[in-house]
Enzyme design. Structure first.
Site, PDB file in Angstrom:
ATOM      1  N   GLU A  54     -11.813  31.527 -16.210  1.00 46.39           N
ATOM      2  CA  GLU A  54     -10.888  30.572 -16.807  1.00 46.39           C
ATOM      3  C   GLU A  54     -10.067  31.220 -17.928  1.00 46.39           C
ATOM      4  OE1 GLU A  54     -11.068  26.113 -18.825  1.00 46.39           O
ATOM      5  OE2 GLU A  54     -12.769  27.471 -19.033  1.00 46.39           O
ATOM      6  N   LYS A 130      -7.027  21.705 -14.127  1.00 47.63           N
ATOM      7  CA  LYS A 130      -8.348  21.263 -14.570  1.00 47.63           C
ATOM      8  C   LYS A 130      -8.406  19.739 -14.635  1.00 47.63           C
ATOM      9  CE  LYS A 130     -11.648  22.481 -18.250  1.00 47.63           C
ATOM     10  NZ  LYS A 130     -11.864  23.477 -19.318  1.00 47.63           N
ATOM     11  N   CYS A 167     -13.904  25.013 -14.609  1.00 51.16           N
ATOM     12  CA  CYS A 167     -14.856  24.914 -15.720  1.00 51.16           C
ATOM     13  C   CYS A 167     -15.640  23.602 -15.769  1.00 51.16           C
ATOM     14  CB  CYS A 167     -14.143  25.189 -17.036  1.00 51.16           C
ATOM     15  SG  CYS A 167     -15.294  25.620 -18.387  1.00 51.16           S
TER      16      CYS A 167
END
Length: 319
Positions: A54, A130, A167
């Site tokens: 990330e 995300k 994530c």
């Protein structure tokens, strides 16, 4: 009776190179150089699909809540970092998943946490963003960007269909599920997480997602301790500090049958190359049949009801 569908998947984890006090461009360029060396290793090992960690092109500065100078590292999806990676994709005939801090120059320069998918031909296939933003400890990412509005895109590549669960999304089983429902055969989880918070969960979540969704999963975590010039705190009563904690690496690949690779180092840069047979997804699906038994219709109604602010849990009490 199907012919093997062998794919070499690579996960790359790395520490930052220069101190966070160095000029922004020099920090980025030093990381580029280091990761270029790791990409050469992956390419020489025959990797077909490579995923980086990330926001790999910068320190994990979101903990500081300082907009400047860190937002200077935000880039367009066809910006310097993608341009840096394209020759590697072409040279080694490999797909590269490129997680960056994105500045959407076409839409009011809004910043997103994004993964750019670079084809083995060197063209940009698309982007994923995300979906879930943490609000725990020093994870102050909502200072920088919002949750994605793109949903759960899956990308058809020369080496299979891939999704990118960035994530914190790994903590949400339904996030993994939607990438699988959209046809992903491999789901990457590029991450940045620290030992004091999530390490007990790290080896479980991606592996469980592989089992539950009949897919391969790849967890990638950065490594090292990053120290920033100014102290910061999350107003949790703990002393102000200049580092976020130790990013514990430990990247690994998990398979739908529950098997997994060993992890990369907890303290060092590394490249993990794993050959997988995508046929295993179907074989495990035929064996366990979780898709057949998951009752999406029932849960769709229940989740829709639970999303209503007026919803009350269905609890039956003794009279």
């Amino acid at each position: 009776m199907r012919v093997p569908r062998l794919v070499k998947v690579a996960a790359i984890q790395n520490a930052i190179v220069l101190p966070t006090t160095a000029p922004i461009k020099e920090q980025r360029d030093a990381i580029h150089k280091r990761v270029g060396e790791l990409l050469d290793v992956a390419g020489r090992a025959g990797a077909n699909v490579v995923c980086l960690q990330e926001a790999w092109h910068m320190p994990f500065a979101f903990c500081t809540r300082e907009r400047l100078p860190w937002t200077e590292m935000a880039e367009a999806i066809d910006g310097p970092t993608t341009k840096f990676l394209i020759p590697y994709a072409q040279k080694y005939n490999m797909v590269i998943v490129n997680p960056i801090l994105e500045r959407d120059e076409a839409k009011d320069e809004v910043i997103w946490n994004t993964a750019v998918i670079i084809s083995n031909t060197g063209r940009i296939i698309g982007r994923s963003r995300k979906n879930h933003i943490p609000r725990v400890g020093d994870f102050n990412e909502s200072t920088y960007y919002m949750e994605s509005t793109l949903g759960h895109p899956v990308f058809e590549t020369a080496f299979g269909r891939i999704g990118v669960n960035i994530c914190y999304g790994r903590h949400h089983p339904q996030n993994w599920m939607m990438y699988a429902l959209n046809g992903a055969e491999i789901i990457f989880n590029p991450s940045a997480t620290i030992g004091g918070l999530s390490e007990p969960l790290w080896g479980i979540e991606a592996r469980n997602a592989a089992i539950a969704n009949h897919v391969f999963t790849v967890g990638i975590n950065r490594v090292g301790t990053e120290v920033f010039p100014n102290e910061f705190t999350s107003a949790n009563g703990k002393p102000a500090h200049k580092d976020f904690g130790h990013f514990f690496g430990s990247s690994y690949v998990a398979a739908p049958d529950g098997s997994r690779t060993p992890s990369l180092s907890r303290t060092s840069d590394g490249v993990l190359v794993t050959e997988v047979d995508l046929n295993l997804n179907r074989q495990v699906k035929d064996h366990w049949g979780f898709r057949m038994t998951q009752r999406l219709d029932m849960y769709a109604k229940s989740i829709t009801a639970a999303a209503d602010p007026e919803y009350r849990p269905h609890i039956i009490k003794e009279n």
